[in-house]
Write an enzyme that holds these catalytic residues in place. Sequence first.
Site, PDB file in Angstrom:
ATOM      1  N   GLY A  29       0.813  -1.206   0.000  1.00  0.00           N
ATOM      2  CA  GLY A  29       0.000   0.000   0.000  1.00  0.00           C
ATOM      3  C   GLY A  29       0.847   1.257   0.000  1.00  0.00           C
ATOM      4  N   ASP A  85       3.371  -2.349   8.276  1.00  0.00           N
ATOM      5  CA  ASP A  85       2.313  -2.240   7.271  1.00  0.00           C
ATOM      6  C   ASP A  85       1.403  -1.074   7.618  1.00  0.00           C
ATOM      7  OD1 ASP A  85       0.855  -2.892   5.018  1.00  0.00           O
ATOM      8  OD2 ASP A  85       0.441  -4.957   5.638  1.00  0.00           O
ATOM      9  N   GLY A  86       0.605  -0.667   6.654  1.00  0.00           N
ATOM     10  CA  GLY A  86      -0.374   0.388   6.862  1.00  0.00           C
ATOM     11  C   GLY A  86      -1.716  -0.190   7.280  1.00  0.00           C
ATOM     12  N   GLU A 107      -0.909 -10.290   4.033  1.00  0.00           N
ATOM     13  CA  GLU A 107      -0.600  -9.344   5.112  1.00  0.00           C
ATOM     14  C   GLU A 107      -0.894  -9.959   6.473  1.00  0.00           C
ATOM     15  OE1 GLU A 107      -1.332  -5.022   2.950  1.00  0.00           O
ATOM     16  OE2 GLU A 107      -3.021  -6.058   3.883  1.00  0.00           O
TER      17      GLU A 107
END
Length: 233
Positions: A29, A85-86, A107
Amino acid sequence: MDDNLYRQRAAEHALRHVESGMTIGLGTGSTATFMLYGLAARLADGRLQRVTGVPTSEVTAALARELGIPLTTLDRQPHLDLALDGADEIDPQLRLIKGLGGAMLREKIVAASAARFVVMAAVSKCVERLGERSPLPVEVVAFGLPLCARRLKALGGAPALRRDRSGAPFVTDEGNLILDCNFGIIADPEALAASICAIPGVVAHGLFLGMASLAVIAGPDGIVELHAPSARQ
């Protein structure tokens, strides 16, 4: 100020948690992209050494290779030191909605394989309750699409098949489809997650519950680190 700047600042700050010699999960992302560029710069100038990444998507893997970030797999390194991670939404308990980038299955596997999962986000991703702004992505096998859509609707969602820019159904790296489900405010994320998992044909959903150790949030007032309830003193 632009959300992209906040994403970049959050990613840069999150990289402080990376140490030389670590094997880390590389998210997918826009925020994760900033993290990849920052990681590559630190490896290039020697601030970090011997850091190896496990990518959560083919897109992330391709960019990491382009930037010269060494990669490995969970087969070779099943236990990761850290995952970065976002998120699409973050509530005060660090429960997340993820998956608008289409990589939530990998993820989630990578985050679960890591000793610590650090989330990076702009302050705009923070919500009081999940579902305030984002639909909940649910990854399903193509054969089960009609059944999954009916069952998700029965749970109170409004499922819509995700499509790519050409208008064709979006296909994940694992060859599955995604239903973006608008549930509105999710009063009980744990109960909803259990109900979704019970639907035959569901591969993964975007509720990440009890997984994040830390959230790095950037906004107009600077950087804030939010710790998961279990990690608070």
